[in-house]
Design an enzyme around this catalytic site. Structure first.
Site, PDB file in Angstrom:
ATOM      1  N   GLU A  55       2.134   5.781   7.661  1.00 29.99           N
ATOM      2  CA  GLU A  55       3.512   6.006   7.199  1.00 29.99           C
ATOM      3  C   GLU A  55       4.183   7.155   7.946  1.00 29.99           C
ATOM      4  OE1 GLU A  55       4.640   3.669   5.534  1.00 29.99           O
ATOM      5  OE2 GLU A  55       2.723   2.792   4.939  1.00 29.99           O
ATOM      6  N   GLY A  96       0.838  -1.196   0.000  1.00 31.97           N
ATOM      7  CA  GLY A  96       0.000   0.000   0.000  1.00 31.97           C
ATOM      8  C   GLY A  96       0.870   1.242   0.000  1.00 31.97           C
TER       9      GLY A  96
HETATM   10 ZN   LIG Z   1       3.988   0.002   8.214  1.00 31.46          ZN
END
Ligand SMILES: [Zn+2]
Length: 1031
Positions: free
Chosen positions: A478, A442
């Site tokens: 993130e 992702g």
């Molecule tokens: Zn991660």
């Protein structure tokens, strides 16, 4: 790293009978291979060496068991018949080691031994009898040595009581035929890299690159070898302190080495320089090429990196383990039409004599693990904004720059939130977020240069909040890594959860603060996987490259997040957890840690809770507890046991957890103040309530990682209370009751009749999370019945599900919906209704698709309804073709993926094959989408048959694209097996995977698949009669 779709939430297994031991039912050759082709010894030793950091790992003493290495080596080579006899007789006698003379090994063998003790290598007439004789002698000698007082086992014999001479490890052979000076997976600790100067010259026309890497290093312990990593690089020149040296390569472990005749002395600094060339990787890791078609129909190429976990070594020679942190100075040459990006801001650009431009980036201001290094050569465009001194930019291909605004806005808010929450400012001057057209995961948290799939970064203004929620969650994940992972990094992959559990937890925590409109709810789903005996502890041994890949699973991510949630919820007040985290980050800033370091930081002297003691019980053992509650008046007895789904009722573990059990009761059950805590440390414990209550609900708001059984009376009391007033519990509590009772049915602890009793209540349910939980559970039973071809029962089940949610489905609208939670509920309900051929649903969806098609895309289908509409369109041949055409021309990735799922849900064999093969070729459909295609197909009986054939036929190509053990492979295996429940299906799955041997049979997900099918089978055997009576 973040994965895009969570298949774990769809996969359930039912009711146990017998324990399943993976080896038990496999053919003999499989047992042998798994015994002798794994790499356990090599790595055990590596682990041992890190347990004793004072020891120079180069000089680790090997106990006699290391001779098993030799057996392992032989296991991979041709043996003559007698040697084989010898070998197998040794195995039969339970002696798994035997020494051999290297004189009898050919030079092509990857293993030889430096000082080989002679023994079982004999003329070809030797037989099993000799071997047995030999073993008897060995055994006698061992006994003699054992009974000699004060004598240690040394090559020289007895007279050196205190010094044990090392038995040399078995060194493999390098590609050039010389001995490779290292025999372990983990690198020696004698050398520490300090800084890297990387110069890269990518050629996007030829799809190759050359590079020059200068590594400055410090010698920590005197040694005469440098061992590091490199994969698929051809080294053209290497110098060490200005002298030419030879670089040896041992390909199976992707290691390189330089030998020295004179020792490098501890305390020295030295420089190793290498020039090399390589092809771009054509998978999704290393320095790989990607392409897209621009708006004028031209193919544009670019190159990007994905190094986590083990692929930095494919782009440059390096010490590719997370604990070898260093600084990086990176230079990349490019054509003038391209731009480059790396972790740091660009320092300068220089015109080269060959017409190219060389971009030089600032030297990293922080020490970084190699897996966080990143660079990109492309022609992207960006938008940018200054946020508290950090230049934040979002990059995409030029056509999609209009979809970057939301990402920039939410990143800015999140960056400020984290700067404040962690009380440490993001340390770099810039932060780039880049959408890459070909990207498997992702997103990836490279420091200062976070890379994403287009779906997880790009979103239009008109997109639904549900689509924005996906983007915001991935960015939140993130960004959390920039502290948790990048600034403080796990020492080795066994503690990957420190990175991923934390980042997963912060997705929810940060967005609830920063963007409450997204209504992000906690929904971690690791219980079902963790209930299997093939599960693993959160912090577990990782000894092979496949095991490193396998750590990227729901245990590291979701169980990791769940136990952090549980810990935070058990602290009084909401600041203690945060304070502990800040302390941890400050204490270990720039360093590497393990799980104990985190727990120690959270155990603060200011309060009495021993976090370390409590949390170790959750991270060091697999599984989780089942808490049984017994209420007598005001007296409560709690009992804990391991919630273990096995097919063998005799399997019990003595695991105990330190459980912060929370509870509410009938007189106060909703507000946080109602919550009370009792810490259950023993097998069983009793406490008194201040007054009598009619019911208790444990695990308030489902923040604990355990399942609760209330006993027959307890369940009845709760069901009755909910049937009178659904709102007597929070929606999280209601969802957890539904989950728990289905889980208990799998365990055989409650009858399916009791599960059905709870249905009285859930037909009254209207809130998103309990409805979704019930849908998930019931749908799973329906899918299993369908795949057993119990068509009559399946269609009755279908009617039952539709009947249960009839009113709720009827109340759903097909217009624009603003509320995220309602969008989520609507999309789940309608998708289910249409997939069960609810006529009104399919009619609405078909007409919406027609309007959309006729308007040429100017009428937009609400984002949360797109999946339902495209899936219905995928069912008829005519609209399938239209949809395929739309798919090919669609640019907006999130819509495109929904179209692809619609296409993959067809029942037409020709089209199923067309999609699969197109995905495999990467033409029209990107190969990165294969896991998604397969998981979609596997929702139906016909689709799953084709998917299963496809996987068997193309296994080797699949593992070329997706590494063994990787999340993609885990997804594929899980999708194709998790709804099987017959013995015949089990046999087929078992036969296929055991035949793969080292090409995947050893994966944990294979064990998980076999276990799941057995549990499904046993549940069906037990409950089919009830289902027949009741439906
Ligand atoms: Zn991660």
């Amino acid at each position: 790293m973040k994965y895009l779709f969570n298949v774990f939430s769809r996969c359930y297994s039912y009711k146990p009978l017998q324990t399943f031991h993976f080896h038990a039912n496999l053919p003999r050759n499989m047992i042998e291979n798994s015994m002798f082709e794994e790499e356990p010894d090599v790595v055990d030793l590596a682990k041992d060496s890190t347990t004793f950091p004072a020891l120079d790992p180069d000089e680790v003493t090997y106990e006699p068991r290391s001779s098993r290495l030799l057996v392992r080596g032989l296991g991979e080579n041709d043996m003559d018949d007698d040697e084989e006899d010898c070998e197998s007789s040794a195995r039969l006698l339970g002696m798994s080691f035997m020494n051999r003379s290297s004189a009898h090994r050919s030079n092509s063998s990857p293993y030889t031994r430096q000082a080989p003790p002679r023994s079982c290598s004999r003329p070809s007439s030797r037989t099993i009898v000799v071997c047995v004789l030999f073993l008897v002698i060995v055994a006698s000698m061992t006994m003699v040595l054992y009974f000699l007082p004060a004598c240690t086992f040394t090559k020289a014999g007895c007279p050196k009581p205190n010094k044990t001479n090392p038995i040399e490890p078995v060194y493999p052979i390098s590609t050039n035929g010389e001995l490779f000076p290292w025999a372990q997976l983990r690198l020696p600790q004698s050398i520490k890299p300090l800084s890297y100067d990387l110069t890269l010259n990518p050629d996007l026309d030829k799809m190759t690159f050359t590079g020059r890497t200068v590594i400055n290093m410090s010698i920590l312990h005197s040694t005469n070898r440098i061992v590091f990593h490199g994969a698929n690089l051809s080294i053209t020149k290497a110098t060490f302190m200005a002298s030419d040296v030879t670089v040896l390569e041992y390909k199976p472990r992707q290691q390189l080495a330089v030998n020295f005749s004179e020792e490098l002395k501890a305390g020295q600094y030295c420089v190793l320089t290498m020039e090399y060339s390589a092809n771009f990787s054509n998978t999704y890791d290393g320095f790989y090429n990607s392409s897209y078609i621009d708006k004028d129909g031209n193919k544009r190429v670019l190159a990007a990196t994905q190094f986590e976990p083990l692929s930095a070594r494919k782009a440059f020679p390096c010490f590719d383990e997370p604990a070898f942190k260093a600084t990086f100075l990176i230079k990349i040459s490019r054509k003038k039409t391209y731009m480059t990006l790396s972790n740091m801001p660009k320092a300068k650009s220089t015109n080269l004599s060959n017409g190219l431009v060389q971009d030089e980036f600032e030297k990293t201001s922080v020490n970084m693990s190699t897996y966080l290094v990143a660079f990109i050569v492309a022609n992207f465009t960006s938008i940018t904004k200054n946020v508290s001194g950090t230049q934040v930019s979002v990059y995409s291909v030029p056509e999609k720059i209009g979809h970057t605004e939301y990402a920039l806005t939410i990143t800015s808010k999140l960056l400020e939130f984290y700067n404040n929450f962690f009380d440490i400012n993001y340390p770099l001057k810039k932060l780039d977020l880049v959408a890459i057209p070909d990207f498997l995961a992702g997103a990836m948290e490279n420091w200062g240069l976070i890379t994403f799939r287009e779906t997880t970064l790009l979103v239009g203004n008109e997109s639904s909040l549900l689509e924005k929620q996906v983007v915001a969650s991935v960015i939140a994940h993130e960004l959390a890594h920039q502290w948790f992972g990048n600034l403080v990094t796990m020492r080795w992959w066994n503690d990957l959860w420190l990175n991923e559990g934390f980042a997963t937890y912060m997705e929810y925590m940060s967005l609830q603060e920063v963007s409450p409109d997204l209504e992000t709810v906690l929904r971690f789903r690791a219980l079902d996987k963790d209930a299997l005996s093939s599960s693993h502890a959160v912090s577990t041994d990782v000894n092979t490259t496949e095991q490193v890949e396998e750590m990227f699973d729901s245990v590291s991510y979701e169980k990791g997040a769940s136990i952090l949630l549980m810990l935070n919820a058990s602290f009084p007040g909401d600041q203690q957890f945060r304070k502990g985290i800040i302390e941890y980050l400050k204490q270990f800033s720039g360093l590497n840690t393990d799980t104990d370091d985190l727990w120690n930081s959270l155990t603060q002297p200011t309060h009495h809770m021993n976090v370390s003691q409590m949390m170790t019980s959750w991270t060091s053992q697999k599984g989780f507890p089942l808490v049984t509650v017994n209420l007598m008046g005001n007296q409560v007895t709690l009992t804990q046991e391991h919630f273990l789904l096995t097919s063998d009722n005799t399997t019990h573990t003595s695991s105990l957890w330190n459980i912060p059990v929370t509870y509410v009761n009938d007189s106060c059950s909703l507000a946080p103040e109602c919550r009370q805590v009792f810490t259950l440390k023993n097998k069983s414990d009793t406490f008194k309530l201040s007054k009598n209550v009619t019911w208790l609900k444990l695990n308030y708001k489902s923040t604990g990682f355990y399942i609760v059984d209330y006993g027959k009376d307890g369940w009845s009391a709760l069901t009755e209370a909910l049937s009178k007033n659904v709102s007597v519990l929070t929606h999280e509590d209601r969802a957890s009751l539904i989950h728990n009772i289905f889980a208990l049915s799998r365990l055989g602890r409650v009858t399916f009749r009791q599960v059905l009793n709870l249905q009285k209540y859930f037909s009254l349910e209207t809130e998103t999370s309990p409805v979704m939980e019930a849908l998930l559970q019931l749908n799973n039973i329906y899918r299993q019945l369908e795949k057993r071809q119990e068509s009559n029962l399946a269609s009755r089940m279908k009617n039952f599900i539709r009947g249960t949610f009839r009113d709720l489905i009827a109340n759903q609208t097909w217009d624009k919906e603003e509320n995220v939670s309602k969008q989520e509920l609507r999309s789940a309900l309608l998708e289910m209704a249409c997939s069960l051929n609810d006529e009104n649903c399919t009619h609405q969806a078909t007409s919406l698709f027609k309007k959309y098609k006729d308007s040429n895309g100017t009428i937009r289908i609400p984002g949360d309804l797109q999946q339902t509409v495209f899936t219905v369109a995928g069912q008829s041949d005519e609209t399938w073709d239209t949809l395929f055409n739309m798919y090919v021309h669609a640019t907006y990735d999130s819509e495109k993926r929904k179209m692809l799922k619609g296409l993959a849900s067809t029942q037409n064999p020709q089209r199923l094959v067309q999609i699969l093969s197109s995905g495999l070729r990467g033409s029209l459909i990107q190969t990165q989408e294969l896991p998604l295609i397969i998981s979609t197909m596997c929702q139906s009986f016909a689709g799953c048959l084709f998917a299963w054939d496809f996987i068997q036929e193309n296994w080797d190509r699949l593992i070329e694209k997706f590494p063994i053990g990787s999340f993609a492979i885990q997804t594929i295996i899980k999708s194709v097996t998790s709804q099987s429940s017959t013995q015949a299906q089990l046999n087929k799955v078992q036969a296929f995977f055991s035949g793969l041997k080292e090409r995947g049979s050893q994966m944990r997900s294979v064990q998980e698949a076999l276990e799941t099918i057995k549990l499904n089978r046993d549940w069906m055997d037990r409950n089919l009669p009830t289902l027949r009576r009741w439906l």
